[in-house]
Scaffold this active site. Structure first.
Site, PDB file in Angstrom:
ATOM      1  N   ASP A  44       0.828  -1.211   0.000  1.00  0.00           N
ATOM      2  CA  ASP A  44       0.000   0.000   0.000  1.00  0.00           C
ATOM      3  C   ASP A  44       0.863   1.261   0.000  1.00  0.00           C
ATOM      4  OD1 ASP A  44      -2.497  -0.983  -0.160  1.00  0.00           O
ATOM      5  OD2 ASP A  44      -3.012  -0.729   1.958  1.00  0.00           O
ATOM      6  N   LYS A  66      -2.855   4.079  -4.195  1.00  0.00           N
ATOM      7  CA  LYS A  66      -3.323   5.116  -5.117  1.00  0.00           C
ATOM      8  C   LYS A  66      -2.170   5.902  -5.711  1.00  0.00           C
ATOM      9  CE  LYS A  66      -7.823   5.820  -2.981  1.00  0.00           C
ATOM     10  NZ  LYS A  66      -7.641   5.069  -1.737  1.00  0.00           N
ATOM     11  N   MET A 183      -7.772  10.200   8.636  1.00  0.00           N
ATOM     12  CA  MET A 183      -8.310  10.727   7.374  1.00  0.00           C
ATOM     13  C   MET A 183      -9.217  11.938   7.608  1.00  0.00           C
ATOM     14  SD  MET A 183      -9.126   7.076   5.518  1.00  0.00           S
ATOM     15  CE  MET A 183      -9.449   6.141   7.008  1.00  0.00           C
TER      16      MET A 183
HETATM   17  N1  SAH Z   1      -4.379   1.055   8.815  1.00  0.00           N
HETATM   18  C1  SAH Z   1      -3.788   2.353   9.060  1.00  0.00           C
HETATM   19  C2  SAH Z   1      -4.740   3.477   8.715  1.00  0.00           C
HETATM   20  C3  SAH Z   1      -5.068   3.561   7.246  1.00  0.00           C
HETATM   21  S1  SAH Z   1      -6.141   4.886   6.876  1.00  0.00           S
HETATM   22  C4  SAH Z   1      -3.308   2.428  10.502  1.00  0.00           C
HETATM   23  O1  SAH Z   1      -3.658   1.555  11.301  1.00  0.00           O
HETATM   24  O2  SAH Z   1      -2.579   3.357  10.838  1.00  0.00           O
HETATM   25  C5  SAH Z   1      -5.003   6.147   6.385  1.00  0.00           C
HETATM   26  C6  SAH Z   1      -4.916   7.225   7.430  1.00  0.00           C
HETATM   27  O3  SAH Z   1      -4.126   6.791   8.511  1.00  0.00           O
HETATM   28  C7  SAH Z   1      -4.279   8.508   6.961  1.00  0.00           C
HETATM   29  O4  SAH Z   1      -5.182   9.340   6.272  1.00  0.00           O
HETATM   30  C8  SAH Z   1      -3.843   9.115   8.263  1.00  0.00           C
HETATM   31  O5  SAH Z   1      -4.927   9.701   8.938  1.00  0.00           O
HETATM   32  C9  SAH Z   1      -3.421   7.878   9.044  1.00  0.00           C
HETATM   33  N2  SAH Z   1      -1.972   7.599   8.930  1.00  0.00           N
HETATM   34  C10 SAH Z   1      -1.402   6.498   8.428  1.00  0.00           C
HETATM   35  N3  SAH Z   1      -0.052   6.566   8.527  1.00  0.00           N
HETATM   36  C11 SAH Z   1       0.223   7.756   9.095  1.00  0.00           C
HETATM   37  C12 SAH Z   1       1.422   8.400   9.499  1.00  0.00           C
HETATM   38  N4  SAH Z   1       2.638   7.852   9.318  1.00  0.00           N
HETATM   39  N5  SAH Z   1       1.310   9.611  10.085  1.00  0.00           N
HETATM   40  C13 SAH Z   1       0.115  10.185  10.306  1.00  0.00           C
HETATM   41  N6  SAH Z   1      -1.047   9.615   9.953  1.00  0.00           N
HETATM   42  C14 SAH Z   1      -1.002   8.406   9.374  1.00  0.00           C
END
Ligand code: SAH
Length: 261
Positions: A44, A66, A183
């Site tokens: 991803d 994406k 998000m």
């Molecule tokens: N499965 C992931 C979340 C996926 S949804 C998890 O558990 O973290 C994607 C969202 O996750 C992004 O829009 C943001 O809000 C958050 N996110 C993922 N990685 C991030 C990072 N390194 N720093 C800040 N926000 C993050």
């Protein structure tokens, strides 16, 4: 269950692996073993390339996010790729940011694979929301300030209504809950306006971008200043927005991440 993911017996199955928020050192040992044993990896967007680099040099790496090669890889295509690889006897790892089961569509993928008779294993990752607050030395549930925590998405499924922010704000206020919003950047002004129906304007907020990566930044403000702070500090995705009294006392100015220097 105790899976040995590096064992050849693990071939012909799919392992959904949580890659954590970015820092390779936040991977679990089980995740590392699975990545190293993979012959095919479907990766991803939000997965740090340094984590993909831990795979065997012979492994086939397919970017399906994406921002990967194509504009957006449809979920059905990703699922088809996994089924084809697994039928060819490959050891498939589906690498997802954070935890595969938190806003990662991991559930849909598991259901699809299991319906096709494929063995699936899931390895937890540290979710970005958890790492975000920890990087500020903030406990999500400091007992003086919070009795619980809500992980919530600011982005609804196409065609669906988003969260009922007003109801959530009232509950968070009455039950002393910390809100961890994923998000939420695009809809921040809306989220702010709706949450203000149930939470005080002065409720502390932190926005943490690029959690656990060298380019991590954060800003703090109050709920009434959320959208303005995002604009002023030029914060963007990926970010976590944390709302609640546990944030009180965090330095307002983005601080250097000394521990990563
Ligand atoms: N499965 C992931 C979340 C996926 S949804 C998890 O558990 O973290 C994607 C969202 O996750 C992004 O829009 C943001 O809000 C958050 N996110 C993922 N990685 C991030 C990072 N390194 N720093 C800040 N926000 C993050």
């Amino acid at each position: 269950m105790n899976h040995d993911l590096s064992h050849p017996g693990a071939r012909g199955c799919v392992t959904l692996v949580g890659a954590g928020p970015g820092d390779p050192e936040l991977l679990t040992l089980k995740a590392l073993k699975a990545i190293q044993a993979a012959t095919v990896l479907l990766v991803d967007d939000l997965v740090n390339p340094a984590i993909v680099a831990l795979a065997a040099p012979t492994a086939r790496v397919i970017h399906v996010g994406k921002r990967g090669g194509c504009k957006s890889t449809p979920q059905s295509f990703i699922e088809k790729l996994m089924l084809t690889a697994v039928s060819e006897g490959e050891n498939v790892v589906r690498l997802k940011g954070g935890d595969p089961f938190l806003f990662g569509r991991g559930g849909e993928e598991v259901a699809h694979l299991q319906a096709a008779g494929v063995r699936v294993q899931v390895v937890n990752g540290i979710t970005a929301g958890l790492a975000a607050v920890t990087s500020l030395n903030v406990p999500l549930t400091h007992r003086e300030h919070a009795q619980g925590v809500v992980f919530i998405t600011g982005h609804a499924k196409p065609g669906a209504l988003g969260p009922d922010w007003r109801a959530l704000a009232t509950t968070a206020h009455n039950a002393k809950l910390t809100l961890v919003i994923y998000m939420g950047m695009t809809g921040a002004a809306h989220i702010q306006a709706e949450l203000l129906h149930g939470l005080p304007a002065g409720t502390p907020v932190a926005i943490v971008q690029n959690v656990s990566l060298p380019q991590q930044r954060h800003a703090t403000c109050t709920l009434s200043g959320l959208a303005a702070t995002i604009t002023r500090e030029n914060l963007g995705s990926p970010s976590i927005i944390v709302v609640g009294d546990v944030i009180a006392g965090v330095a307002a100015v983005p601080m250097a991440q000394q521990w990563m220097a």
